[in-house]
Design a protein around this motif. Structure first.
Motif, PDB file in Angstrom:
ATOM      1  N   MET A 161     -45.607  13.064 -27.369  1.00 40.67           N
ATOM      2  CA  MET A 161     -45.160  12.049 -26.413  1.00 40.67           C
ATOM      3  C   MET A 161     -44.273  11.011 -27.096  1.00 40.67           C
ATOM      4  O   MET A 161     -43.291  10.552 -26.514  1.00 40.67           O
ATOM      5  CB  MET A 161     -46.366  11.382 -25.752  1.00 40.67           C
ATOM      6  N   MET A 187     -40.843  12.537 -27.754  1.00 35.96           N
ATOM      7  CA  MET A 187     -40.062  12.689 -26.527  1.00 35.96           C
ATOM      8  C   MET A 187     -39.873  11.354 -25.794  1.00 35.96           C
ATOM      9  O   MET A 187     -39.383  11.330 -24.669  1.00 35.96           O
ATOM     10  CB  MET A 187     -40.736  13.721 -25.627  1.00 35.96           C
ATOM     11  N   SER A 188     -40.288  10.256 -26.425  1.00 35.80           N
ATOM     12  CA  SER A 188     -40.184   8.903 -25.850  1.00 35.80           C
ATOM     13  C   SER A 188     -40.863   8.801 -24.489  1.00 35.80           C
ATOM     14  O   SER A 188     -40.384   8.126 -23.585  1.00 35.80           O
ATOM     15  CB  SER A 188     -38.719   8.470 -25.752  1.00 35.80           C
ATOM     16  N   GLU A 189     -42.001   9.457 -24.355  1.00 35.24           N
ATOM     17  CA  GLU A 189     -42.760   9.418 -23.107  1.00 35.24           C
ATOM     18  C   GLU A 189     -43.812   8.316 -23.099  1.00 35.24           C
ATOM     19  O   GLU A 189     -44.458   8.089 -22.079  1.00 35.24           O
ATOM     20  CB  GLU A 189     -43.453  10.765 -22.872  1.00 35.24           C
ATOM     21  N   ILE A 190     -43.982   7.660 -24.233  1.00 34.15           N
ATOM     22  CA  ILE A 190     -44.979   6.605 -24.346  1.00 34.15           C
ATOM     23  C   ILE A 190     -44.360   5.462 -25.157  1.00 34.15           C
ATOM     24  O   ILE A 190     -43.672   5.717 -26.154  1.00 34.15           O
ATOM     25  CB  ILE A 190     -46.281   7.136 -25.001  1.00 34.15           C
ATOM     26  N   TRP A 230     -48.574   0.241 -19.160  1.00 36.02           N
ATOM     27  CA  TRP A 230     -48.014   1.578 -18.964  1.00 36.02           C
ATOM     28  C   TRP A 230     -49.024   2.477 -18.248  1.00 36.02           C
ATOM     29  O   TRP A 230     -48.673   3.209 -17.326  1.00 36.02           O
ATOM     30  CB  TRP A 230     -47.620   2.144 -20.326  1.00 36.02           C
TER      31      TRP A 230
END
Length: 64
Positions: free
Chosen positions: A25, A28-31, A50
């Motif tokens: 994550m 993939m810059s998801e967090i 978030w």
């Protein structure tokens, strides 16, 4: 007093995810996260916000 930053391990425990998933994550810059001298850190209030915003989005999808 709560720590203001969390490690990958602490976030994985908080979210109930594996370390591998949290690292993925991050990659993939998801967090939301920050890197400091090679360490990946998470700002606790940002992670909490978030989580809440993500939960709200899921509820909205179900209600539609």
């Amino acid at each position: 007093m709560k720590k203001i930053t969390l490690t990958v391990r602490e976030v994985s425990e908080l979210l109930g995810l594996s370390l591998t998933t949290v690292y993925s994550m991050v990659q993939m810059s998801e967090i939301p996260h920050a890197r400091l001298k090679g360490k990946i850190l998470f700002h606790r209030p940002t992670i909490e916000t978030w989580l809440i915003s993500g939960a709200k989005k899921e509820v909205e999808k179900v209600e539609e």
